[in-house]
Design a protein around this motif. Structure first.
Motif, PDB file in Angstrom:
ATOM      1  N   SER A 104       0.704  -1.191  -0.008  1.00 18.27           N
ATOM      2  CA  SER A 104      -0.101   0.162   0.060  1.00 18.27           C
ATOM      3  C   SER A 104       0.971   1.032  -0.127  1.00 18.27           C
ATOM      4  N   TRP A 105       2.175   1.046   0.518  1.00 19.21           N
ATOM      5  CA  TRP A 105       3.045   2.555   0.223  1.00 19.21           C
ATOM      6  C   TRP A 105       4.054   2.086  -0.923  1.00 19.21           C
ATOM      7  N   ASN A 106       4.457   3.263  -1.654  1.00 18.50           N
ATOM      8  CA  ASN A 106       5.241   3.133  -2.438  1.00 18.50           C
ATOM      9  C   ASN A 106       6.823   3.636  -2.004  1.00 18.50           C
ATOM     10  N   GLY A 107       7.789   2.967  -2.111  1.00 15.30           N
ATOM     11  CA  GLY A 107       8.992   2.962  -1.676  1.00 15.30           C
ATOM     12  C   GLY A 107      10.145   2.231  -2.144  1.00 15.30           C
ATOM     13  N   ALA A 108      11.184   2.487  -1.307  1.00 16.79           N
ATOM     14  CA  ALA A 108      12.349   1.424  -1.852  1.00 16.79           C
ATOM     15  C   ALA A 108      12.831   0.772  -0.675  1.00 16.79           C
ATOM     16  N   THR A 123      24.286  -7.397  -1.313  1.00 14.03           N
ATOM     17  CA  THR A 123      24.182  -6.564  -0.118  1.00 14.03           C
ATOM     18  C   THR A 123      23.687  -5.431  -0.510  1.00 14.03           C
ATOM     19  N   GLY A 124      22.650  -4.920   0.018  1.00 12.64           N
ATOM     20  CA  GLY A 124      21.967  -3.495  -0.415  1.00 12.64           C
ATOM     21  C   GLY A 124      21.477  -3.438  -1.607  1.00 12.64           C
ATOM     22  N   ALA A 125      20.922  -4.189  -2.066  1.00  9.67           N
ATOM     23  CA  ALA A 125      20.263  -3.946  -3.639  1.00  9.67           C
ATOM     24  C   ALA A 125      18.971  -3.260  -3.445  1.00  9.67           C
ATOM     25  N   ARG A 126      18.844  -2.445  -4.193  1.00 12.53           N
ATOM     26  CA  ARG A 126      17.452  -1.595  -4.124  1.00 12.53           C
ATOM     27  C   ARG A 126      16.159  -2.375  -4.775  1.00 12.53           C
ATOM     28  N   VAL A 127      15.311  -2.536  -4.071  1.00  9.18           N
ATOM     29  CA  VAL A 127      14.084  -3.367  -4.470  1.00  9.18           C
ATOM     30  C   VAL A 127      12.880  -2.320  -4.261  1.00  9.18           C
ATOM     31  N   SER A 128      12.135  -2.243  -5.032  1.00  6.13           N
ATOM     32  CA  SER A 128      10.949  -1.529  -5.104  1.00  6.13           C
ATOM     33  C   SER A 128       9.622  -2.255  -4.295  1.00  6.13           C
ATOM     34  N   SER A 129       8.906  -1.586  -3.553  1.00  5.53           N
ATOM     35  CA  SER A 129       7.830  -1.917  -2.743  1.00  5.53           C
ATOM     36  C   SER A 129       6.629  -2.365  -3.526  1.00  5.53           C
ATOM     37  N   ASN A 130       6.792  -1.996  -4.697  1.00  4.91           N
ATOM     38  CA  ASN A 130       5.457  -2.248  -5.883  1.00  4.91           C
ATOM     39  C   ASN A 130       6.338  -2.613  -7.341  1.00  4.91           C
ATOM     40  N   GLY A 131       6.550  -3.720  -7.452  1.00  2.00           N
ATOM     41  CA  GLY A 131       7.150  -3.934  -8.866  1.00  2.00           C
ATOM     42  C   GLY A 131       8.017  -5.191  -8.650  1.00  2.00           C
ATOM     43  N   SER A 155       7.491   1.713   9.552  1.00  3.83           N
ATOM     44  CA  SER A 155       6.678   1.222  10.711  1.00  3.83           C
ATOM     45  C   SER A 155       5.122   1.059  10.234  1.00  3.83           C
ATOM     46  N   GLY A 156       4.688   0.290  10.674  1.00  4.32           N
ATOM     47  CA  GLY A 156       3.107  -0.110  10.426  1.00  4.32           C
ATOM     48  C   GLY A 156       2.681  -0.299   8.675  1.00  4.32           C
ATOM     49  N   LYS A 157       3.579  -0.487   8.058  1.00  9.09           N
ATOM     50  CA  LYS A 157       3.401  -0.775   6.652  1.00  9.09           C
ATOM     51  C   LYS A 157       3.776  -2.359   6.565  1.00  9.09           C
ATOM     52  N   SER A 158       3.264  -3.145   5.611  1.00  5.26           N
ATOM     53  CA  SER A 158       3.555  -4.294   5.040  1.00  5.26           C
ATOM     54  C   SER A 158       3.973  -4.560   3.587  1.00  5.26           C
ATOM     55  N   VAL A 159       4.619  -5.434   3.142  1.00  4.96           N
ATOM     56  CA  VAL A 159       4.874  -5.903   1.724  1.00  4.96           C
ATOM     57  C   VAL A 159       4.368  -7.258   1.490  1.00  4.96           C
ATOM     58  N   PHE A 160       3.724  -7.568   0.367  1.00  4.78           N
ATOM     59  CA  PHE A 160       3.598  -8.892   0.087  1.00  4.78           C
ATOM     60  C   PHE A 160       4.560  -9.259  -1.026  1.00  4.78           C
ATOM     61  N   VAL A 161       5.413 -10.326  -0.804  1.00  5.31           N
ATOM     62  CA  VAL A 161       6.523 -10.586  -1.336  1.00  5.31           C
ATOM     63  C   VAL A 161       6.488 -12.052  -2.029  1.00  5.31           C
ATOM     64  N   LYS A 162       6.735 -12.333  -3.112  1.00  7.60           N
ATOM     65  CA  LYS A 162       6.959 -13.673  -3.935  1.00  7.60           C
ATOM     66  C   LYS A 162       8.218 -13.628  -4.414  1.00  7.60           C
TER      67      LYS A 162
END
Length: 167
Positions: A104-108, A123-131, A155-162
């Protein structure tokens, strides 16, 4: 004149050395002749290897590896991890991963990847929260699990990861 002779000799030595180290030729210990090999590749990996006479090269001569696995999970916290247990793994070799995230949030987020054998691949790869992110050129030695550790989830956010691992 001396410089030209030295330059010519140096060029000849470099050419001879370069011709002796062909990338697709294997040299026998008993002979200085090279043998060419044909490698048939599919999306699954190496399908077959034949020598220049069309004879199959036995599997025992070729080092092969494979790994595959999948996991999905909703993560939160900082850090948060997903463990992928391979459904199959053999040998030691290359590995890739595809990471699909939705939130629900857009970030890295920052991602570290390491396995049960102690190998740290990323180590330290950038991954988008949506993509979708793809990792390649990683190594596996038939681990019992691969850890994908994410940092930077607010804090308070979650990410669904596959996550899919393959190689």
């Amino acid at each position: 004149m001396k410089k030209r002779i030295i330059s010519f000799i140096l060029s000849a030595v470099v050419m001879i050395a370069a011709c002796g180290n062909t990338a697709f030729a294997a040299t026998s210990e008993k002979s200085s002749e090279s043998t060419a090999y044909n490698v048939e590749l599919t999306s699954e990996g190496i399908a077959s290897i034949t020598d220049e006479n069309g004879s199959n090269v036995p599997d025992s001569v070729i080092a092969r590896s494979s790994i595959s696995g999948y996991e999905q999970k909703t993560i939160s916290g900082n850090p948060a991890a997903v463990l992928v247990y391979p459904s199959s793994a053999s040998g030691a070799g290359g590995m890739g991963a595809t990471i699909e995230c939705s939130s629900s949030w857009n970030g890295a987020m920052s991602l570290d990847v390491f396995d049960s054998n102690g190998v740290t691949n990323v180590t330290g790869a950038r991954v988008s929260s949506n993509g979708t992110s793809k990792l390649s050129n990683m190594y596996h030695g038939s681990p019992s699990y691969v850890v994908f550790s994410f940092r930077g989830i607010p804090s308070g956010k979650s990410v669904f990861v596959k996550i899919w691992i393959y190689g």
